[in-house]
Structures are given as structure tokens and as C-alpha cells.
Design a protein around this motif. Structure first.
Motif, PDB file in Angstrom:
ATOM      1  N   VAL A 176       0.859  -1.183   0.000  1.00  0.00           N
ATOM      2  CA  VAL A 176       0.000   0.000   0.000  1.00  0.00           C
ATOM      3  C   VAL A 176       0.895   1.232   0.000  1.00  0.00           C
ATOM      4  O   VAL A 176       1.842   1.319   0.784  1.00  0.00           O
ATOM      5  N   VAL A 177       0.601   2.168  -0.884  1.00  0.00           N
ATOM      6  CA  VAL A 177       1.213   3.492  -0.876  1.00  0.00           C
ATOM      7  C   VAL A 177       0.064   4.495  -0.792  1.00  0.00           C
ATOM      8  O   VAL A 177      -0.733   4.619  -1.724  1.00  0.00           O
ATOM      9  N   THR A 196      -2.784   0.162  -4.118  1.00  0.00           N
ATOM     10  CA  THR A 196      -2.699  -1.107  -3.396  1.00  0.00           C
ATOM     11  C   THR A 196      -2.387  -2.248  -4.350  1.00  0.00           C
ATOM     12  O   THR A 196      -2.698  -2.187  -5.551  1.00  0.00           O
ATOM     13  N   ALA A 197      -1.789  -3.305  -3.807  1.00  0.00           N
ATOM     14  CA  ALA A 197      -1.525  -4.503  -4.592  1.00  0.00           C
ATOM     15  C   ALA A 197      -1.448  -5.705  -3.670  1.00  0.00           C
ATOM     16  O   ALA A 197      -1.053  -5.593  -2.502  1.00  0.00           O
ATOM     17  N   ALA A 198      -1.823  -6.862  -4.198  1.00  0.00           N
ATOM     18  CA  ALA A 198      -1.585  -8.151  -3.560  1.00  0.00           C
ATOM     19  C   ALA A 198      -1.033  -9.080  -4.631  1.00  0.00           C
ATOM     20  O   ALA A 198      -1.421  -8.979  -5.813  1.00  0.00           O
ATOM     21  N   TRP A 252      -3.997  -1.587  -7.900  1.00  0.00           N
ATOM     22  CA  TRP A 252      -5.232  -0.827  -8.022  1.00  0.00           C
ATOM     23  C   TRP A 252      -5.097   0.553  -7.393  1.00  0.00           C
ATOM     24  O   TRP A 252      -4.312   0.757  -6.475  1.00  0.00           O
ATOM     25  N   ALA A 253      -5.915   1.486  -7.865  1.00  0.00           N
ATOM     26  CA  ALA A 253      -6.063   2.804  -7.250  1.00  0.00           C
ATOM     27  C   ALA A 253      -7.478   3.286  -7.510  1.00  0.00           C
ATOM     28  O   ALA A 253      -7.887   3.415  -8.673  1.00  0.00           O
ATOM     29  N   GLY A 254      -8.241   3.518  -6.456  1.00  0.00           N
ATOM     30  CA  GLY A 254      -9.595   4.021  -6.603  1.00  0.00           C
ATOM     31  C   GLY A 254     -10.492   3.164  -7.478  1.00  0.00           C
ATOM     32  O   GLY A 254     -11.305   3.687  -8.242  1.00  0.00           O
ATOM     33  N   ALA A 262       4.765   4.144  -7.534  1.00  0.00           N
ATOM     34  CA  ALA A 262       3.322   4.016  -7.742  1.00  0.00           C
ATOM     35  C   ALA A 262       2.904   4.667  -9.052  1.00  0.00           C
ATOM     36  O   ALA A 262       2.034   4.151  -9.776  1.00  0.00           O
ATOM     37  N   TYR A 263       3.536   5.781  -9.387  1.00  0.00           N
ATOM     38  CA  TYR A 263       3.209   6.457 -10.639  1.00  0.00           C
ATOM     39  C   TYR A 263       3.678   5.658 -11.859  1.00  0.00           C
ATOM     40  O   TYR A 263       3.046   5.704 -12.912  1.00  0.00           O
ATOM     41  N   VAL A 264       4.781   4.933 -11.724  1.00  0.00           N
ATOM     42  CA  VAL A 264       5.174   4.022 -12.810  1.00  0.00           C
ATOM     43  C   VAL A 264       4.101   2.952 -12.973  1.00  0.00           C
ATOM     44  O   VAL A 264       3.685   2.639 -14.094  1.00  0.00           O
TER      45      VAL A 264
END
Length: 264
Positions: A123-124, A134-136, A142-144, A199-201
Motif C-alpha cells: 500500500v502506498v 494497493t496490490a496483492a 489498483w487505485a480508486g 506508484a506512478y510508474v
């Protein structure tokens, strides 16, 4: 829900609370607690308070897990899971009132070493920007509610992110690295918060990223975001005091690695 998904959900809940605390303390006014490697490398009282909150919440929820935090160091666990935490990534931005800072939380399996661990959840949270990434493992990034994907093609050149170390003795080398990379770049961004850059990448807002000298908590969460968004993250020169982290879509990553892994 999968075990990795459960770790992601716990990290997201705690990162939200931690982000709210960081924002509240920023509104009250930043108090510097110390400097780290140089005068420019600062720690605020909020860094320590936010890390204490995260550590306490994790200990209550998963008392047998390990912990590796920027401010409070390492604590071994018994479960095989370690939480890698940067309470406020981008502390200088935070201190100056710039919104590019974040809470970064990752859960990894194995030794707390980037060369051997397997990241499971990430999570960032950029609370001043109102975004949570977020990621698993094997469940995407994912974002929003939007699934993230790295950039596939860069016909106009790659928009790249980077960062520089705080030690003035490293600046010439970092600038020389930028000169080597610029022929493949459309332009360069330097935000001062590595986890947010990564996260932006993952979100395709940057095509790639490179930086020397990142610590495990700087990239643990962001690296999983990129991998789950279809990208590649690698570290070269890992035996040096300042390894190079390289990230991007497969093509950009390969081109950056060709440039940055060479000794010429």
C-alpha cells in the motif's frame, strides 16, 4: 479472500489511519526531531509518531510477524512475514508543505532482504493527494477501483522519474547518471518520494524510474505495485553501498538496465 489479499486489506486500513495522522500533524506544524545521514536528511516528530501507530496496529493484529521500519529498525518475527514500513516517505516535501509524500507499507515473506524476500501485499497512501495505491501478489495493482497498468510504448521517449542522495559527495555521480539516461528520455521528473514515483510508474504516469541508494522501505511497496501492473523492477550493483534500482514497463526497464548496468 486470499492470504495476500487479507494482508493488503490490513495494510490499507492502517495506511489510511496513518495518513490521517500525518496530515493532522502537518496542519499543526512540523517539528524536526533529528537529522540522519546529512543535514538535509531529516526526521520529523510525525515520522516517529506515525511509525509507532503503524507498528502498534500491526502488532495488535498480527503479533507474530516481523517489522522493519525506517525510524525504529528491525524486529524479528515468528510467522515468516515481515512488514516493511516507511511512515512518511518524502519527509522533506512533508516538512516544506509539498503534497508529494506518502505512507508506504509492504508485507513480505522470507528474510527482510530485497534480494531474497517475496513481496505479498503493498500500500502506498498519498494522503495530501487523496490517492491510495494497493496490490496483492497475483491480484493486480489498483487505485480508486481502477486496475493499474504500466506503459507499453514510448514513441516520443520515456518520461522518467529519479531521485538524488542527500550526501553532497554523491551528487556528481547522480548527475552523471542522468546525463547517460537522457538520450532515451522524453523528460525527467524528480519528486522526492520514491514510493510515490514507483506508484506512478505502476499507474502509467511515469514510464520508468531509476535511483541509487534506496533503502528497503523506500521501494518494498512500490516494487510490488509495478510488478502487479505488468512491469519489471530490478536492482543492480547490489554489493555497493548504493545499489541502483531500475523500474518500468518491460521495454523501458530493459533500455534503462542496458544503460545503467554498464560500467562505461
Amino acid at each position: 479472500m486470499t492470504p495476500a489479499g487479507e494482508l493488503r486489506e490490513l495494510a490499507t486500513e492502517i495506511a489510511r489511519e496513518a495518513g490521517e495522522l500525518a496530515c493532522a500533524r502537518r496542519m499543526e506544524g512540523v517539528r524536526l526531531a533529528a537529522t540522519k545521514s546529512t543535514l538535509a536528511d531529516i526526521v520529523t516528530e510525525a515520522d516517529r509518531e506515525v511509525e509507532d501507530l503503524i507498528r502498534g496496529r500491526l502488532r495488535a493484529a498480527r503479533p507474530h510477524d516481523g517489522f522493519l521500519g525506517e525510524e525504529s529498525g528491525a524486529e524479528p518475527g515468528e510467522s515468516g512475514i515481515t512488514w516493511v514500513v516507511d511512515p512518511i516517505d518524502g519527509t522533506v516535501n512533508y516538512a516544506y508543505g509539498l503534497p508529494a509524500y506518502n505512507v508506504s507499507i509492504a508485507a513480505v515473506r522470507g528474510e527482510p532482504d530485497p534480494e531474497s524476500w517475496e513481496a505479498l501485499a503493498a500500500v502506498v497512501n498519498a494522503p495530501a493527494l487523496g490517492e491510495i495505491f494497493t496490490a496483492a501478489r497475483d491480484e493486480g495493482a489498483w487505485a480508486g477501483g481502477l486496475r493499474l497498468a504500466v506503459t507499453d510504448e514510448t514513441p516520443a521517449g520515456a518520461l522518467l522519474g529519479t531521485g538524488f542522495g542527500y550526501d553532497p559527495a554523491t551528487h556528481d555521480g547522480d548527475l552523471a547518471t542522468v546525463r547517460r539516461v537522457m538520450p532515451m528520455a522524453r523528460d525527467l521528473r524528480r519528486m522526492g518520494a520514491a514510493a510515490l514515483d514507483l506508484a506512478y510508474v505502476a499507474a502509467g504516469r511515469l514510464d520508468g524510474f531509476f535511483e541509487r541508494g534506496l533503502r528497503p522501505w523506500d521501494h518494498a511497496a512500490g516494487a510490488l505495485l509495478i510488478e502487479e501492473a505488468g512491469g519489471v523492477v530490478s536492482r543492480v550493483d547490489v554489493e555497493s553501498p548504493r545499489p541502483m534500482l531500475i523500474a518500468g514497463g518491460r521495454d523501458v526497464h530493459a533500455r534503462l538496465r542496458d544503460i545503467l548496468a554498464s560500467k562505461s
